[in-house]
Design an enzyme around this catalytic site. Structure first.
Site, PDB file in Angstrom:
ATOM      1  N   HIS A 154      37.594  39.992  36.414  1.00  0.00           N
ATOM      2  CA  HIS A 154      37.330  38.693  35.800  1.00  0.00           C
ATOM      3  C   HIS A 154      35.850  38.547  35.497  1.00  0.00           C
ATOM      4  CE1 HIS A 154      36.571  37.771  40.128  1.00  0.00           C
ATOM      5  NE2 HIS A 154      35.598  37.015  39.640  1.00  0.00           N
ATOM      6  N   HIS A 203      42.096  33.961  39.649  1.00  0.00           N
ATOM      7  CA  HIS A 203      41.372  33.638  38.418  1.00  0.00           C
ATOM      8  C   HIS A 203      41.242  34.899  37.564  1.00  0.00           C
ATOM      9  CE1 HIS A 203      38.464  34.965  41.342  1.00  0.00           C
ATOM     10  NE2 HIS A 203      37.381  34.713  40.647  1.00  0.00           N
TER      11      HIS A 203
END
Length: 311
Positions: A154, A203
């Site tokens: 990420h 995430h």
């Protein structure tokens, strides 16, 4: 969980100050697999367990930072549909032709409200992880070079108007909010940080409110276990890599982490763990007065460098 629409983080292009120094660092110290150099001089890497040709791209530049981040979508029809939806949202798009990046198809690029260049694509050449598709072993030689992250995980990006980013990602691109950090009550409890997923990871991308647009906080590289995060920190010590925070555990996402800087001053993270959310989960909220534990749970410390240093 049905995987449609936007599938996963695909690539990030970083600006580095000395390409050859950075090439050796990302290949030999971090342990990414080098997969090519293009006509522009950009150097391509992937994590050892990634199947697609590239995920981290380095470009020689005068300033450090991030040029763009790209996410893979299901297919060409999905790419067309999402481009229409982004335009209907009020953001203009541009088509980057196939082949502009090595082994990568046509990309749809647009600027986020936070000032970051973001793109979607449907095709990247499948090169595999070197283990084969029939009766493979659990790991190969690439899993033991350097820190050996499995994949690009990420990005955390800093910029203004993360509320508009949240609206775009949740209403147009199909992401959902997993966690957030809110500001003090006297300021009206604004969302200062948002962590969003297009999968069942804690995430796939995150944003922090910041006055300057288009800033990189860190690129995160996935490790297979907490033990591998600790091993990565030893490798950092042996190679005199400047460490920012860790090894420690986040309260936010429950991830296990070390933050450090590459030779150009770009922050990167070695990250493992975290829980497995689904889109019907209620988002978790952290108040700013407890964000020290959100960042560094054992110490409960708000590290000044984490809050202020971006590229």
């Amino acid at each position: 969980m049905a995987m449609t629409g936007v599938l996963r983080p695909g690539h990030a292009q970083l600006r580095v100050l000395d390409l050859e120094v950075s090439r050796k660092f990302y290949r030999d110290v971090i342990g990414l697999v080098e997969t090519g150099t293009d006509a522009q001089g950009r150097v391509y890497f992937k994590g050892w367990d990634e199947r697609d040709h590239n995920s981290i791209v380095l470009r020689q530049a005068d300033t450090a930072g991030i040029d763009f981040v790209g996410f893979k979508v299901l297919d060409a029809a999905t790419l067309d549909k999402l481009e229409r939806n982004v335009r209907e949202f009020g953001i203009s798009t541009a088509r980057i032709p196939a082949g502009d990046m090595l082994e990568t198809g046509e990309r749809v690029r647009f600027q986020l409200p936070t000032g970051h260049q973001f793109e979607l694509y449907a095709y990247k050449k499948h090169v595999g992880n070197g283990l084969g598709q029939l009766n493979p072993p659990p790991w190969g030689s690439d899993a033991d070079r350097g820190m050996a992250p499995t994949r690009f995980d990420h990005c955390l990006l800093y910029g203004p108007d993360i509320a508009a980013n949240k609206k775009l990602f949740t209403e147009v691109l199909g992401f959902y909010l997993v966690e957030r950090v809110i500001g003090p009550k006297e300021a009206g409890e604004p969302e200062m940080a948002i962590f969003m997923s297009c999968s069942n990871k804690t995430h796939d991308i995150a944003f922090v409110e910041h006055p300057e647009p288009g800033k990189l906080h860190h690129v995160s590289l996935r490790m297979s276990s907490w033990e591998r995060v600790q091993r990565a920190s030893d490798i950092m010590g042996m190679n005199k890599v400047a460490i920012d925070i860790g090894p420690t555990r986040h309260g936010v996402t429950r991830g296990e982490t070390v933050y450090a800087w590459d030779p150009s001053g770009n922050r990167f993270e070695t990250f493992a763990g975290g829980y497995e959310p689904y889109p019907d989960y209620e988002p978790i909220t952290w108040t700013f007065d407890q964000f020290g534990h959100g960042l560094d749970f054992p110490n409960g410390k708000l590290h000044e460098s984490f809050l202020t240093i971006v590229t």
